[in-house]
Scaffold this motif. Structure first.
Motif, PDB file in Angstrom:
ATOM      1  N   LEU A 171      10.281  43.661  37.571  1.00  0.00           N
ATOM      2  CA  LEU A 171      10.939  44.964  37.996  1.00  0.00           C
ATOM      3  C   LEU A 171      11.529  44.960  39.262  1.00  0.00           C
ATOM      4  O   LEU A 171      10.955  44.238  40.285  1.00  0.00           O
ATOM      5  CB  LEU A 171       9.997  45.755  37.573  1.00  0.00           C
ATOM      6  CG  LEU A 171       9.516  46.205  36.393  1.00  0.00           C
ATOM      7  CD1 LEU A 171       8.431  47.114  36.009  1.00  0.00           C
ATOM      8  CD2 LEU A 171      10.711  46.726  35.388  1.00  0.00           C
ATOM      9  N   TYR A 172      12.555  45.639  39.495  1.00  0.00           N
ATOM     10  CA  TYR A 172      12.989  45.987  41.043  1.00  0.00           C
ATOM     11  C   TYR A 172      13.265  47.589  41.098  1.00  0.00           C
ATOM     12  O   TYR A 172      13.715  48.104  40.078  1.00  0.00           O
ATOM     13  CB  TYR A 172      14.437  45.170  41.110  1.00  0.00           C
ATOM     14  CG  TYR A 172      14.997  45.379  42.350  1.00  0.00           C
ATOM     15  CD1 TYR A 172      14.622  44.847  43.535  1.00  0.00           C
ATOM     16  CD2 TYR A 172      15.800  46.412  42.484  1.00  0.00           C
ATOM     17  CE1 TYR A 172      15.090  45.045  44.818  1.00  0.00           C
ATOM     18  CE2 TYR A 172      16.510  46.751  43.763  1.00  0.00           C
ATOM     19  CZ  TYR A 172      16.133  46.119  44.754  1.00  0.00           C
ATOM     20  OH  TYR A 172      16.726  46.456  46.193  1.00  0.00           O
ATOM     21  N   THR A 173      12.879  47.928  42.290  1.00  0.00           N
ATOM     22  CA  THR A 173      12.969  49.278  42.616  1.00  0.00           C
ATOM     23  C   THR A 173      14.176  49.659  43.370  1.00  0.00           C
ATOM     24  O   THR A 173      14.375  49.051  44.508  1.00  0.00           O
ATOM     25  CB  THR A 173      11.760  50.067  43.324  1.00  0.00           C
ATOM     26  OG1 THR A 173      10.559  49.658  42.749  1.00  0.00           O
ATOM     27  CG2 THR A 173      12.056  51.343  43.700  1.00  0.00           C
TER      28      THR A 173
ATOM     29  N   LEU B  21      21.906  55.491  40.118  1.00  0.00           N
ATOM     30  CA  LEU B  21      20.384  55.584  39.824  1.00  0.00           C
ATOM     31  C   LEU B  21      19.721  56.084  41.008  1.00  0.00           C
ATOM     32  O   LEU B  21      20.203  56.380  42.147  1.00  0.00           O
ATOM     33  CB  LEU B  21      20.044  53.983  39.887  1.00  0.00           C
ATOM     34  CG  LEU B  21      20.622  53.354  38.481  1.00  0.00           C
ATOM     35  CD1 LEU B  21      20.096  51.968  38.539  1.00  0.00           C
ATOM     36  CD2 LEU B  21      20.293  54.012  37.291  1.00  0.00           C
ATOM     37  N   THR B  22      18.720  56.526  40.839  1.00  0.00           N
ATOM     38  CA  THR B  22      17.906  57.373  41.766  1.00  0.00           C
ATOM     39  C   THR B  22      17.066  56.451  42.729  1.00  0.00           C
ATOM     40  O   THR B  22      16.075  55.493  42.245  1.00  0.00           O
ATOM     41  CB  THR B  22      16.592  58.576  41.170  1.00  0.00           C
ATOM     42  OG1 THR B  22      17.479  59.206  40.571  1.00  0.00           O
ATOM     43  CG2 THR B  22      16.017  59.126  42.340  1.00  0.00           C
ATOM     44  N   PRO B  23      17.458  56.159  43.956  1.00  0.00           N
ATOM     45  CA  PRO B  23      16.670  55.223  44.959  1.00  0.00           C
ATOM     46  C   PRO B  23      15.047  55.522  45.059  1.00  0.00           C
ATOM     47  O   PRO B  23      14.720  56.739  45.180  1.00  0.00           O
ATOM     48  CB  PRO B  23      17.411  55.642  46.432  1.00  0.00           C
ATOM     49  CG  PRO B  23      18.761  56.322  45.832  1.00  0.00           C
ATOM     50  CD  PRO B  23      18.334  57.073  44.858  1.00  0.00           C
ATOM     51  N   GLY B  24      14.223  54.707  45.330  1.00  0.00           N
ATOM     52  CA  GLY B  24      13.114  54.711  45.366  1.00  0.00           C
ATOM     53  C   GLY B  24      12.026  55.179  44.190  1.00  0.00           C
ATOM     54  O   GLY B  24      10.991  55.057  44.181  1.00  0.00           O
TER      55      GLY B  24
ATOM     56  N   ARG C 227      13.252  51.817  38.360  1.00  0.00           N
ATOM     57  CA  ARG C 227      12.840  50.516  38.095  1.00  0.00           C
ATOM     58  C   ARG C 227      13.577  50.021  37.157  1.00  0.00           C
ATOM     59  O   ARG C 227      13.545  50.594  36.019  1.00  0.00           O
ATOM     60  CB  ARG C 227      11.382  50.349  37.916  1.00  0.00           C
ATOM     61  CG  ARG C 227      10.527  51.147  39.131  1.00  0.00           C
ATOM     62  CD  ARG C 227       8.969  50.895  39.243  1.00  0.00           C
ATOM     63  NE  ARG C 227       8.521  49.469  39.503  1.00  0.00           N
ATOM     64  CZ  ARG C 227       7.475  49.150  39.192  1.00  0.00           C
ATOM     65  NH1 ARG C 227       6.660  49.625  38.572  1.00  0.00           N
ATOM     66  NH2 ARG C 227       7.194  47.555  39.726  1.00  0.00           N
ATOM     67  N   ILE C 228      14.136  48.700  37.534  1.00  0.00           N
ATOM     68  CA  ILE C 228      14.920  48.104  36.260  1.00  0.00           C
ATOM     69  C   ILE C 228      14.416  46.732  36.690  1.00  0.00           C
ATOM     70  O   ILE C 228      14.064  45.956  37.422  1.00  0.00           O
ATOM     71  CB  ILE C 228      16.245  48.077  36.519  1.00  0.00           C
ATOM     72  CG1 ILE C 228      16.831  47.731  37.933  1.00  0.00           C
ATOM     73  CG2 ILE C 228      16.755  49.662  36.115  1.00  0.00           C
ATOM     74  CD1 ILE C 228      18.270  48.109  38.156  1.00  0.00           C
TER      75      ILE C 228
ATOM     76  N   LEU D 174      15.300  42.331  36.072  1.00  0.00           N
ATOM     77  CA  LEU D 174      16.510  41.633  36.514  1.00  0.00           C
ATOM     78  C   LEU D 174      17.155  41.255  35.554  1.00  0.00           C
ATOM     79  O   LEU D 174      18.541  41.248  35.887  1.00  0.00           O
ATOM     80  CB  LEU D 174      15.694  40.214  37.109  1.00  0.00           C
ATOM     81  CG  LEU D 174      14.790  40.259  38.392  1.00  0.00           C
ATOM     82  CD1 LEU D 174      14.196  38.750  38.623  1.00  0.00           C
ATOM     83  CD2 LEU D 174      15.365  40.792  39.496  1.00  0.00           C
ATOM     84  N   ARG D 175      17.022  41.349  34.513  1.00  0.00           N
ATOM     85  CA  ARG D 175      17.895  41.037  33.315  1.00  0.00           C
ATOM     86  C   ARG D 175      18.863  42.362  33.008  1.00  0.00           C
ATOM     87  O   ARG D 175      19.955  42.105  32.873  1.00  0.00           O
ATOM     88  CB  ARG D 175      17.231  40.699  32.130  1.00  0.00           C
ATOM     89  CG  ARG D 175      18.282  40.506  30.919  1.00  0.00           C
ATOM     90  CD  ARG D 175      17.623  40.031  29.521  1.00  0.00           C
ATOM     91  NE  ARG D 175      18.663  39.478  28.647  1.00  0.00           N
ATOM     92  CZ  ARG D 175      19.634  40.186  27.996  1.00  0.00           C
ATOM     93  NH1 ARG D 175      19.901  41.056  28.434  1.00  0.00           N
ATOM     94  NH2 ARG D 175      20.427  39.217  27.378  1.00  0.00           N
ATOM     95  N   ASP D 176      18.086  43.444  33.325  1.00  0.00           N
ATOM     96  CA  ASP D 176      18.925  44.823  33.395  1.00  0.00           C
ATOM     97  C   ASP D 176      20.046  44.356  34.691  1.00  0.00           C
ATOM     98  O   ASP D 176      21.129  44.833  34.467  1.00  0.00           O
ATOM     99  CB  ASP D 176      18.055  45.849  33.468  1.00  0.00           C
ATOM    100  CG  ASP D 176      17.145  46.406  32.501  1.00  0.00           C
ATOM    101  OD1 ASP D 176      17.691  45.765  31.459  1.00  0.00           O
ATOM    102  OD2 ASP D 176      16.432  46.921  32.653  1.00  0.00           O
ATOM    103  N   LEU D 177      19.663  44.247  35.756  1.00  0.00           N
ATOM    104  CA  LEU D 177      20.451  44.026  36.767  1.00  0.00           C
ATOM    105  C   LEU D 177      21.614  43.077  36.429  1.00  0.00           C
ATOM    106  O   LEU D 177      22.826  43.166  36.623  1.00  0.00           O
ATOM    107  CB  LEU D 177      19.931  43.391  38.182  1.00  0.00           C
ATOM    108  CG  LEU D 177      18.888  44.374  38.927  1.00  0.00           C
ATOM    109  CD1 LEU D 177      18.139  43.487  39.913  1.00  0.00           C
ATOM    110  CD2 LEU D 177      19.819  45.370  39.380  1.00  0.00           C
ATOM    111  N   ALA D 178      21.346  41.779  35.601  1.00  0.00           N
ATOM    112  CA  ALA D 178      22.265  40.743  35.292  1.00  0.00           C
ATOM    113  C   ALA D 178      23.486  41.523  34.329  1.00  0.00           C
ATOM    114  O   ALA D 178      24.557  41.352  34.366  1.00  0.00           O
ATOM    115  CB  ALA D 178      21.411  39.694  34.726  1.00  0.00           C
ATOM    116  N   THR D 179      22.886  42.077  33.574  1.00  0.00           N
ATOM    117  CA  THR D 179      23.797  43.058  32.437  1.00  0.00           C
ATOM    118  C   THR D 179      24.719  43.964  33.238  1.00  0.00           C
ATOM    119  O   THR D 179      26.030  43.842  32.798  1.00  0.00           O
ATOM    120  CB  THR D 179      22.747  43.842  31.373  1.00  0.00           C
ATOM    121  OG1 THR D 179      22.169  42.968  30.580  1.00  0.00           O
ATOM    122  CG2 THR D 179      23.743  44.412  30.334  1.00  0.00           C
TER     123      THR D 179
END
Length: 308
Positions: free
Chosen positions: A98-100, A116-119, A122-123, A125-130
């Motif tokens: 997970l990444y915040t 997205l709401t900073p802080g 949380r998503i 790494l695969r979500d980030l890749a998508t």
């Protein structure tokens, strides 16, 4: 009678060809027509064009200016995605890590991350890749580059012999771009990268399947633009001023192929987009016929009535 022997041999030789030989000879004519179409696109484009096509069934290639180095724009994200899965396979990270989201992550052209709401949000790494692949989200890409390490992305390319494929800057780093640190590759190297991934030379089967599932996420791009709906295409386009690219794998049943078309020095970017789409359609039409034809060239389509 001696004088008749050479004539008889000439008459007999063509018919001595085997079925596969005859089929290959006819199919080669299709390749020549495709090459003629690509040369015509090249001649009429007000810019520089590079093309690499690979038949994943028999290894035949069609190359045009394939070793010229082109700016990749967002197409370099294919290399970033490959290193993400490479590190996941080696255990350096998990795709589910997970990444915040932070406000400092935001850069232009980040359609999802920017909302997205900073802080809080949380998503994985695969979500980030998508996000990186589907909408070319630059903030998501930069987070992944920081997590993976730019040197590691380039190290993976080195290990595959792709010495001209280089990630030199993060997305939207105009200072780096102004200094000449551009993200680059060649048509042949992007073709080779996708071929190696397809053949399982980079990742195991599970990771390979998920890599192409992610890369085939629906997106607005040039290779699929005029191709049939529902056809699986794992690709990533790239756009910069004067530059249009697209590279990917087209998963036609029984005849998958790799296609990479790169354009630069464009007077009009739309011309580059149309050049990619025209070459993509011409390639699809050839491979689709090869996939469904007999050795004589008879094509059977769904719903064929069987009439002579």
């Amino acid at each position: 009678m001696k004088h008749l022997i050479p004539i008889l041999l000439l008459l007999v030789t063509p018919y001595a060809q085997t079925g596969p030989d005859r089929a290959a000879a006819k199919q080669q004519l299709l390749w020549q027509k495709l090459e003629s179409t690509i040369n015509d696109v090249d001649h009429n484009l007000d810019g520089v064009l590079g093309v690499a096509l690979l038949d994943l069934t028999n290894g035949q290639k069609l190359l045009l200016h394939a070793d010229e180095v082109f700016p990749q724009a967002s197409s370099i994200k294919i290399a970033v995605l490959a290193e993400l899965y490479h590190q996941a396979q080696s255990g350096k990270l998990k795709l589910t890590d997970l990444y915040t989201v932070e406000s400092s992550d935001r850069v232009p052209d980040s359609d999802i991350m920017g909302g997205l709401t900073p802080g809080v949000t949380r998503i994985t790494l695969r979500d980030l890749a998508t996000m990186m692949i589907a909408v070319s989200d630059n903030s998501a890409t930069n987070v992944l580059i920081d997590r993976l390490g730019m040197d590691n992305v380039n190290g993976l390319m080195d290990s595959l012999g792709l010495t001209h494929t280089r990630l030199r800057r993060k997305m939207m780093d105009l200072k780096a771009a102004g200094e000449g640190r551009e993200n680059v590759s060649t048509p042949r190297e992007m073709m080779t990268l996708l071929q190696d991934l397809y053949r399982g030379k980079v990742l195991n089967k599970e990771m390979t399947d998920d890599f192409f599932k992610c890369l085939s996420t629906h997106k607005d791009s040039f290779i699929p633009r005029d191709l049939p709906e529902g056809l699986k295409i794992a690709n990533k386009p790239g756009e910069l001023e004067g530059v249009r690219n697209d590279s990917g794998v087209v998963f036609i049943a029984n005849r998958p192929y790799v296609i990479g078309v790169m354009t630069t020095y464009l007077r009009r970017e739309r011309d580059g987009e149309e050049a990619i789409s025209r070459i993509s359609l011409a390639a699809y039409r050839m491979f689709d016929r090869l996939a469904r034809a007999s050795e004589y060239g008879r094509v059977i389509s769904p719903g064929n009535t069987g009439k002579p």
